[in-house]
Structures are given as C-alpha cells and as structure tokens.
Design a protein around this motif. Structure first.
Motif, PDB file in Angstrom:
ATOM      1  N   PHE A  53       0.815  -1.222  -0.027  1.00  0.00           N
ATOM      2  CA  PHE A  53      -0.167   0.186   0.178  1.00  0.00           C
ATOM      3  C   PHE A  53       0.833   1.148   0.037  1.00  0.00           C
ATOM      4  CE2 PHE A  53      -2.739  -3.162   2.073  1.00  0.00           C
ATOM      5  CZ  PHE A  53      -3.809  -3.159   1.111  1.00  0.00           C
ATOM      6  N   LYS A  54       1.969   1.335   0.471  1.00  0.00           N
ATOM      7  CA  LYS A  54       2.961   2.315   0.530  1.00  0.00           C
ATOM      8  C   LYS A  54       2.329   3.573   1.015  1.00  0.00           C
ATOM      9  CE  LYS A  54       5.515   0.821  -3.444  1.00  0.00           C
ATOM     10  NZ  LYS A  54       5.972   0.833  -4.920  1.00  0.00           N
ATOM     11  N   PRO A  55       1.970   3.708   2.255  1.00  0.00           N
ATOM     12  CA  PRO A  55       0.964   4.548   2.803  1.00  0.00           C
ATOM     13  C   PRO A  55       1.462   6.163   2.791  1.00  0.00           C
ATOM     14  CG  PRO A  55       1.956   3.555   4.570  1.00  0.00           C
ATOM     15  CD  PRO A  55       2.450   2.672   3.447  1.00  0.00           C
ATOM     16  N   ASN A  56       0.741   6.865   2.336  1.00  0.00           N
ATOM     17  CA  ASN A  56       1.033   8.354   2.122  1.00  0.00           C
ATOM     18  C   ASN A  56       2.373   8.578   1.658  1.00  0.00           C
ATOM     19  OD1 ASN A  56       0.110  10.995   2.573  1.00  0.00           O
ATOM     20  ND2 ASN A  56       1.015  11.105   4.538  1.00  0.00           N
ATOM     21  N   TRP A  57       2.964   7.988   0.783  1.00  0.00           N
ATOM     22  CA  TRP A  57       4.292   7.932   0.262  1.00  0.00           C
ATOM     23  C   TRP A  57       4.343   9.149  -0.668  1.00  0.00           C
ATOM     24  CZ3 TRP A  57       7.753   2.846  -0.286  1.00  0.00           C
ATOM     25  CH2 TRP A  57       7.652   2.070   0.985  1.00  0.00           C
ATOM     26  N   GLN A  58       3.277   9.659  -1.139  1.00  0.00           N
ATOM     27  CA  GLN A  58       3.320  10.568  -2.309  1.00  0.00           C
ATOM     28  C   GLN A  58       4.057  12.062  -1.719  1.00  0.00           C
ATOM     29  OE1 GLN A  58       0.420   9.220  -0.944  1.00  0.00           O
ATOM     30  NE2 GLN A  58      -0.851  10.914   0.007  1.00  0.00           N
ATOM     31  N   HIS A  59       4.103  12.132  -0.470  1.00  0.00           N
ATOM     32  CA  HIS A  59       4.835  13.279   0.043  1.00  0.00           C
ATOM     33  C   HIS A  59       6.087  13.005   0.219  1.00  0.00           C
ATOM     34  CE1 HIS A  59       0.931  15.088   0.627  1.00  0.00           C
ATOM     35  NE2 HIS A  59       0.372  14.003   1.384  1.00  0.00           N
ATOM     36  N   LEU A  60       6.952  11.869   0.171  1.00  0.00           N
ATOM     37  CA  LEU A  60       8.184  11.605   0.536  1.00  0.00           C
ATOM     38  C   LEU A  60       8.759  11.998  -1.116  1.00  0.00           C
ATOM     39  CD1 LEU A  60       8.137   8.389   2.380  1.00  0.00           C
ATOM     40  CD2 LEU A  60       8.925  10.609   3.075  1.00  0.00           C
ATOM     41  N   SER A  61      10.199  12.325  -0.628  1.00  0.00           N
ATOM     42  CA  SER A  61      11.025  12.308  -1.916  1.00  0.00           C
ATOM     43  C   SER A  61      11.103  11.036  -2.466  1.00  0.00           C
ATOM     44  CB  SER A  61      12.341  12.878  -1.441  1.00  0.00           C
ATOM     45  OG  SER A  61      13.133  12.021  -0.792  1.00  0.00           O
ATOM     46  N   LEU A  63      13.809   9.601  -3.284  1.00  0.00           N
ATOM     47  CA  LEU A  63      14.906   8.815  -2.580  1.00  0.00           C
ATOM     48  C   LEU A  63      14.514   8.263  -1.268  1.00  0.00           C
ATOM     49  CD1 LEU A  63      17.790   7.730  -2.149  1.00  0.00           C
ATOM     50  CD2 LEU A  63      18.624   9.983  -1.247  1.00  0.00           C
ATOM     51  N   SER A  64      13.719   9.042  -0.645  1.00  0.00           N
ATOM     52  CA  SER A  64      13.048   8.436   0.599  1.00  0.00           C
ATOM     53  C   SER A  64      12.256   7.361   0.351  1.00  0.00           C
ATOM     54  CB  SER A  64      12.336   9.526   1.455  1.00  0.00           C
ATOM     55  OG  SER A  64      13.207  10.461   1.966  1.00  0.00           O
ATOM     56  N   GLN A  65      11.609   7.332  -0.638  1.00  0.00           N
ATOM     57  CA  GLN A  65      10.485   6.110  -0.948  1.00  0.00           C
ATOM     58  C   GLN A  65      11.309   5.167  -1.275  1.00  0.00           C
ATOM     59  OE1 GLN A  65       7.552   7.123  -4.005  1.00  0.00           O
ATOM     60  NE2 GLN A  65       7.685   9.179  -3.404  1.00  0.00           N
ATOM     61  N   VAL A 118      18.444   2.429   7.435  1.00  0.00           N
ATOM     62  CA  VAL A 118      18.198   3.289   8.566  1.00  0.00           C
ATOM     63  C   VAL A 118      19.014   4.580   8.493  1.00  0.00           C
ATOM     64  CG1 VAL A 118      17.623   4.014  10.739  1.00  0.00           C
ATOM     65  CG2 VAL A 118      16.406   1.933   9.671  1.00  0.00           C
ATOM     66  N   THR A 119      20.559   4.088   8.376  1.00  0.00           N
ATOM     67  CA  THR A 119      21.521   5.066   8.291  1.00  0.00           C
ATOM     68  C   THR A 119      21.494   6.019   7.321  1.00  0.00           C
ATOM     69  OG1 THR A 119      22.860   3.433   9.587  1.00  0.00           O
ATOM     70  CG2 THR A 119      24.058   5.165   8.653  1.00  0.00           C
ATOM     71  N   LEU A 120      21.243   5.317   5.876  1.00  0.00           N
ATOM     72  CA  LEU A 120      21.172   6.277   4.718  1.00  0.00           C
ATOM     73  C   LEU A 120      19.904   7.097   4.880  1.00  0.00           C
ATOM     74  CD1 LEU A 120      22.250   3.903   2.037  1.00  0.00           C
ATOM     75  CD2 LEU A 120      23.351   5.916   2.790  1.00  0.00           C
ATOM     76  N   LEU A 121      18.810   6.553   5.498  1.00  0.00           N
ATOM     77  CA  LEU A 121      17.724   7.444   5.474  1.00  0.00           C
ATOM     78  C   LEU A 121      17.909   8.628   6.409  1.00  0.00           C
ATOM     79  CD1 LEU A 121      14.563   7.999   5.094  1.00  0.00           C
ATOM     80  CD2 LEU A 121      14.263   6.533   6.945  1.00  0.00           C
ATOM     81  N   SER A 122      18.821   8.378   7.516  1.00  0.00           N
ATOM     82  CA  SER A 122      18.902   9.540   8.360  1.00  0.00           C
ATOM     83  C   SER A 122      19.878  10.677   7.731  1.00  0.00           C
ATOM     84  CB  SER A 122      19.323   9.157   9.736  1.00  0.00           C
ATOM     85  OG  SER A 122      20.806   8.470   9.447  1.00  0.00           O
ATOM     86  N   GLY A 140      20.732   7.745 -10.054  1.00  0.00           N
ATOM     87  CA  GLY A 140      21.579   7.368  -9.027  1.00  0.00           C
ATOM     88  C   GLY A 140      21.051   7.007  -7.795  1.00  0.00           C
ATOM     89  N   ARG A 141      19.574   7.089  -7.505  1.00  0.00           N
ATOM     90  CA  ARG A 141      18.899   6.675  -6.343  1.00  0.00           C
ATOM     91  C   ARG A 141      18.628   5.234  -6.530  1.00  0.00           C
ATOM     92  NH1 ARG A 141      15.082  11.490  -7.944  1.00  0.00           N
ATOM     93  NH2 ARG A 141      16.186  13.101  -6.840  1.00  0.00           N
ATOM     94  N   ARG A 142      18.394   4.788  -7.726  1.00  0.00           N
ATOM     95  CA  ARG A 142      18.227   3.453  -7.936  1.00  0.00           C
ATOM     96  C   ARG A 142      19.454   2.561  -7.909  1.00  0.00           C
ATOM     97  NH1 ARG A 142      14.431   4.235 -13.268  1.00  0.00           N
ATOM     98  NH2 ARG A 142      12.426   4.865 -12.323  1.00  0.00           N
ATOM     99  N   ARG A 143      20.583   3.166  -8.310  1.00  0.00           N
ATOM    100  CA  ARG A 143      21.950   2.362  -8.250  1.00  0.00           C
ATOM    101  C   ARG A 143      22.346   2.390  -6.792  1.00  0.00           C
ATOM    102  NH1 ARG A 143      23.203   4.924 -13.167  1.00  0.00           N
ATOM    103  NH2 ARG A 143      24.150   6.694 -12.020  1.00  0.00           N
TER     104      ARG A 143
END
Length: 292
Positions: A53-61, A63-65, A118-122, A140-143
């Motif tokens: 469902f990827k809840p409310n991910w439309q507001h994330l960048s 890369l964050s997604q 989690v480290t990269l996310l922070s 680059g995000r995918r790689r």
C-alpha cells in the motif's frame, strides 16, 4: 544477531562457562522465543502491508521512497524465517549444514540491510533539511541500493564461513564455531564497530535535525517527519543494548572473566531478540504516523 537460534545458549568451548541451569531456561530460551514469535506475528503482515500500500508516500522524496521500500523488504526477509529459527532454537537443528549456513547468511544480510538503510535515511534527511541539499539523481537513487546490498553481503560473510552444525549432549545446534579466540574477537568487533558506527551516524543526523526544528522545510509534512524520527529513535533504543553486550563479551573473552561472560550469557538472548523487534515495529510506526 549472532547465535540467534539455539546458539544463543551455547558457545565455543574456548569461551563457554557452562550450560544454563534448568532454572534459567525460561529467561534463556522461552522469553526470547516468545519475543521472536511476537515479532513474526506482528511484523510480517505489517511489512507486507507497507510494501503493497505504500501509505502516504506521495509526500516523500523519491530517494526516501526507495529507502523506505528497501527497509520494509529487508525487515520482511528478516522476519519470515523466524518460525524455523524458533523451532530449532527450542528443539535442536535437523536441517543440515547447508541450510544452517544459508539461513544464517540471509538473516545477517537482512539485518545489515535494515541497519544501513536506516543510516542512509537519516543522512538523507539531514542533508535535505540542514543543508537544503537533494542528493542523487533518479538513476543514482536506484543504483544506490546496489552498493548498499554489496556491503551488506560482504559484512555477512562471517556468518556464512564460521556457522557450523555442532553436536553436544543436549542435541544438535546451528551456531558459530570459532577456531580460536582471536577469530571470535575479530568477528565480534567487526559486527560491533559496524553497528556502533551506524548508531553514531544516526545520532549525529538526528541531533542536526533537532537543531533545525523550527525550519519550515522540515515541517512540510508533519506525519512523515514523525515517521522518520520515530524510525530513527526506535532503531537507536532497540539496537544499542545489543552492541553493548557484544562489547562486554569481547571484554570477558580477553580478560578471561567467567562472571562477566555469565552475565553476557544471561542477558544476550533477550537483547538479541530486541533487534528483531525493530524490524516488526516499523509498520506500526507507519500506522501511527497516519492515525490522524
């Protein structure tokens, strides 16, 4: 992470102070098994729901997604084999050496992937909020996930190399078998230093975000902000005790301190199980962020 199945209660003969007494069976085996069962029942459907469902991910960048999705997949891979680990933890290992090594390697890969994600996310949130920088283009995000999983697989190699099926008077176990104390210390230090470095990076990033708490850019979406912060704080609280016990174990081995090693033996199982609690709580954090 280490020796998470029946090896939680058995160690290499060079460092084992003795098997736990029957009176300690509840704390050594039953309580960790119950915690892991809770993690499986709560975390598996939760992470599947997040992936679908990827809840409310439309507001994330974007890369964050990608990082959020990788986090949910890593947690799911980590939690799916738990019934097997729980059964063999309580009853003994009967699946052979290949399954022992492979399942242990997969477990470590998923845990390290969650750790690095989690480290990269922070770090990504820190750069975006504090320095107003967006890192990586779309390709680059995918790689980014390729080197992440490559590092994960390299860090997990010790689990593949030194995990063995060991027979003893109480049955057969799948656990780490070290050829020497120096090998044991090297494996423990590698895992511990990696974890502590990740925790330090997460803590540094979180402190940087806290100092910018009044910046409007950080509060464009309060729900997602609470979600990211909750994931980072939960990650810190549930993983730090595990690495502290690893440091105590290394100290006990080097100092040949049986009482310290016994303390490690009595506390390790529950603290190791808490690492899996981290993997099952992330879907709840999504639900909490979307409550209102």
């Amino acid at each position: 992470m280490e020796e998470l199945n029946s090896s939680m209660v058995t160690f290499n003969s060079s460092s084992q102070p003795g098997d736990p007494s029957p009176a300690s069976w509840v704390s050594v085996k039953l309580v960790p098994a119950m915690v892991l069962s809770f993690c499986f029942l709560l975390g598996v459907p939760g992470n599947i729901a997040v992936i679908i469902f990827k809840p409310n991910w439309q507001h994330l960048s974007s890369l964050s997604q990608i990082l959020m999705l990788n986090l949910a997949i890593s947690d799911l891979i980590c939690l799916l084999p738990l019934p097997l680990w729980i059964y063999t933890f309580l009853k003994g290992w009967t699946l052979g050496l290949v399954a022992c090594k492979l399942l242990a390697y997969i477990m470590y890969c998923s845990l390290y992937s969650s750790l690095l994600t989690v480290t990269l996310l922070s770090v990504q949130r820190y750069l975006q909020v504090v320095h107003l920088q967006k890192i990586f283009d779309r390709a680059g995000r995918r790689r980014l996930l390729v080197p992440l999983w490559l590092v994960t697989m390299i860090l997990s190699i010790p689990a593949l190399v030194v995990r063995q099926v060991i027979e003893h008077q109480h049955g057969t176990d799948c656990h780490f078998h070290f050829s020497s104390q120096s090998q044991q210390v090297a494996v423990m230090l590698t895992e511990t230093l990696t974890g502590l470095f990740a925790i330090f990076v997460v803590a540094f990033s979180y402190i940087g975000l806290h100092r910018k708490v009044n910046q409007a850019a950080f509060f464009n979406n309060p729900q997602m902000t609470r979600l990211v912060i909750s994931i980072i704080v939960t990650f810190f609280v549930l993983r730090m005790p595990y690495h502290i016990t690893n440091v105590l174990r290394v100290a006990a081995i080097l100092l040949k301190n049986d009482s310290l090693l016994k303390f490690f033996l009595n506390s390790y199982n529950i603290l190791a199980a808490l690492v899996f609690v981290n993997s099952c709580l992330n879907p709840l954090l999504y639900a909490f962020a979307l409550k209102n």
